[in-house]
Motif scaffolding. Structure first.
Motif, PDB file in Angstrom:
ATOM      1  N   LYS A  84      21.043  82.583  55.832  1.00 31.98           N
ATOM      2  CA  LYS A  84      22.590  82.879  56.606  1.00 31.98           C
ATOM      3  C   LYS A  84      22.986  84.320  56.189  1.00 31.98           C
ATOM      4  O   LYS A  84      23.881  84.755  56.547  1.00 31.98           O
ATOM      5  CB  LYS A  84      23.468  81.985  55.936  1.00 31.98           C
ATOM      6  N   HIS A  85      22.170  85.099  55.337  1.00 32.24           N
ATOM      7  CA  HIS A  85      22.646  86.319  55.008  1.00 32.24           C
ATOM      8  C   HIS A  85      21.787  87.279  56.214  1.00 32.24           C
ATOM      9  O   HIS A  85      20.269  87.310  56.064  1.00 32.24           O
ATOM     10  CB  HIS A  85      22.008  87.011  53.616  1.00 32.24           C
ATOM     11  N   LYS A  86      22.336  88.118  57.081  1.00 35.60           N
ATOM     12  CA  LYS A  86      21.781  88.740  58.178  1.00 35.60           C
ATOM     13  C   LYS A  86      20.636  89.838  57.452  1.00 35.60           C
ATOM     14  O   LYS A  86      19.383  89.794  58.091  1.00 35.60           O
ATOM     15  CB  LYS A  86      22.867  89.540  58.765  1.00 35.60           C
ATOM     16  N   ASP A  87      21.071  90.410  56.279  1.00 32.97           N
ATOM     17  CA  ASP A  87      20.124  91.489  55.832  1.00 32.97           C
ATOM     18  C   ASP A  87      19.022  90.742  55.152  1.00 32.97           C
ATOM     19  O   ASP A  87      17.722  91.318  54.997  1.00 32.97           O
ATOM     20  CB  ASP A  87      20.914  92.291  54.891  1.00 32.97           C
ATOM     21  N   PRO A 100      15.340  88.091  58.074  1.00 28.89           N
ATOM     22  CA  PRO A 100      14.176  88.637  58.398  1.00 28.89           C
ATOM     23  C   PRO A 100      12.877  88.490  57.319  1.00 28.89           C
ATOM     24  O   PRO A 100      11.971  87.925  57.618  1.00 28.89           O
ATOM     25  CB  PRO A 100      14.387  90.017  58.890  1.00 28.89           C
ATOM     26  N   ALA A 101      13.216  89.195  56.350  1.00 28.94           N
ATOM     27  CA  ALA A 101      12.079  89.171  55.189  1.00 28.94           C
ATOM     28  C   ALA A 101      11.990  87.869  54.520  1.00 28.94           C
ATOM     29  O   ALA A 101      10.749  87.322  54.558  1.00 28.94           O
ATOM     30  CB  ALA A 101      12.863  89.917  54.030  1.00 28.94           C
ATOM     31  N   VAL A 102      12.851  86.973  54.740  1.00 32.23           N
ATOM     32  CA  VAL A 102      12.711  85.533  54.030  1.00 32.23           C
ATOM     33  C   VAL A 102      11.970  84.485  54.965  1.00 32.23           C
ATOM     34  O   VAL A 102      10.954  83.953  54.726  1.00 32.23           O
ATOM     35  CB  VAL A 102      14.006  84.714  53.780  1.00 32.23           C
ATOM     36  N   ARG A 103      12.169  85.027  56.383  1.00 34.73           N
ATOM     37  CA  ARG A 103      11.520  84.354  57.317  1.00 34.73           C
ATOM     38  C   ARG A 103      10.044  84.627  57.376  1.00 34.73           C
ATOM     39  O   ARG A 103       9.170  83.773  57.524  1.00 34.73           O
ATOM     40  CB  ARG A 103      11.774  84.505  58.845  1.00 34.73           C
TER      41      ARG A 103
END
Ligand code: UTP
Length: 290
Positions: free
Chosen positions: A272-275, A278-281
């Motif tokens: 849910k954190h935009k920043d 991407p890294a988590v995905r």
């Protein structure tokens, strides 16, 4: 009908499932992404119109109280260094002066006993309970959904969700009366029933709106499941005397008192954190392929 303005946050448990992390640090101070569990609970309560908070604490829990105080040295240093973004991150930790009290549960005799310890705070008013280790990701904050249901029905309202039948022995379980798919009339409550004895697989999660009369029932100090004073048993004694409903809330609940649930919450909230997303995905994909 009295408005809902008070919330009790029981935080006196031992957190044994998280040892050794919880030896010197309260479970409710463990962060999900960047915020401790207790802060999610306080923010959710505020969004539901709660103005007065009572934390039921025990030994070694002072960080929970400190978290909602000003941190003079830190704030002063950040200000002097022009770190306004960092300062802004502390906003959610500030509460109205005098709006948060603590009471002590010297011995963790169970959730029902913890709530009974807040009896002077509760007085004659309806009150909410939030168990900070249950985290709910939802469009409308879970307690706000309960507060709205309370305005509709009056009386006691608890948040409920379906659980696998094999897991009924972990939760407070409902015996169901009328059910319109959203609001369920509660005809009975059983704490941690065995799967083949459970009256349903609809379980209570850690969000409640209760009437103050539950305190008189808890003061009997009856020992229930696990030898503890169970909130569920106290609530059960109100059924038939006051309206009692379960609300199938909208949202996903994470049991952060459990390691797997806690880890899942980290992922769900990080996404849910935009920043961060991407890294988590990217790393999730990497691990999924291992
Ligand atoms: P849990 O059942 O998760 O117990 O309590 P716990 O002690 O925190 O954790 P484990 O099971 O040992 O790992 C649910 C909530 O009720 C509070 C806890 O702090 C938690 O918020 N609680 C429980 C009390 O405040 N006092 C108690 O005597 C028991």
């Amino acid at each position: 009908m009295k408005p809902l303005r008070k919330a009790v946050l029981p935080v006196a448990g031992l957190g044994t499932r998280f040892l050794p992390a919880t030896k010197a640090v309260a479970k409710e101070m463990l962060p999900v992404v960047d915020k401790p569990l207790i802060q999610y609970a306080v923010e959710e309560a505020r969004a539901a119109g709660i103005e007065q908070f009572c934390m039921v604490t025990g030994r070694g829990k002072t960080a929970l109280v400190e978290h909602f105080d000003i941190a003079f040295e830190l704030e002063d240093t950040l200000r002097a260094r022009g770190k306004h973004d960092a300062l802004a991150l502390l906003e959610g930790t500030q509460v109205e002066p005098g709006s948060m009290v603590t009471v002590r549960q010297q011995v963790p005799l169970g959730l029902g006993h913890a709530i009974w310890c807040a009896r002077a705070f509760i007085g004659d008013d309806p009150f909410a309970i939030l168990l900070p280790d249950d985290l709910v990701l939802s469009e409308t904050p879970c307690l706000k959904q309960l507060a709205d249901a309370y305005t509709e029905t009056g009386g006691n309202v608890v948040a409920v969700t379906e659980v696998p039948r094999a897991h009924t022995n972990r939760y407070g379980i409902l015996e169901i009366g009328r059910d319109d798919g959203r609001l369920v009339e509660v005809k009975g409550l059983v704490e941690k029933p065995l799967p083949d004895e459970a009256p349903s697989n609809l379980s209570i999660i850690g969000r409640y709106v209760l009437m103050p009369q539950v305190i008189a029932e808890l003061s009997r100090m009856d020992r229930g499941a696990g030898g503890e004073v169970q909130l569920t048993d106290g609530m059960a004694r109100l059924i038939g005397r006051q309206p009692f409903h379960g609300l199938r809330y909208e949202g996903r609940r994470f049991d952060c008192g459990d390691k797997a649930g806690f880890l899942e919450a980290q992922i769900a909230f990080a996404l849910k954190h935009k920043d961060l997303a991407p890294a988590v995905r990217a790393f999730l994909r990497r691990y999924a392929n291992d």
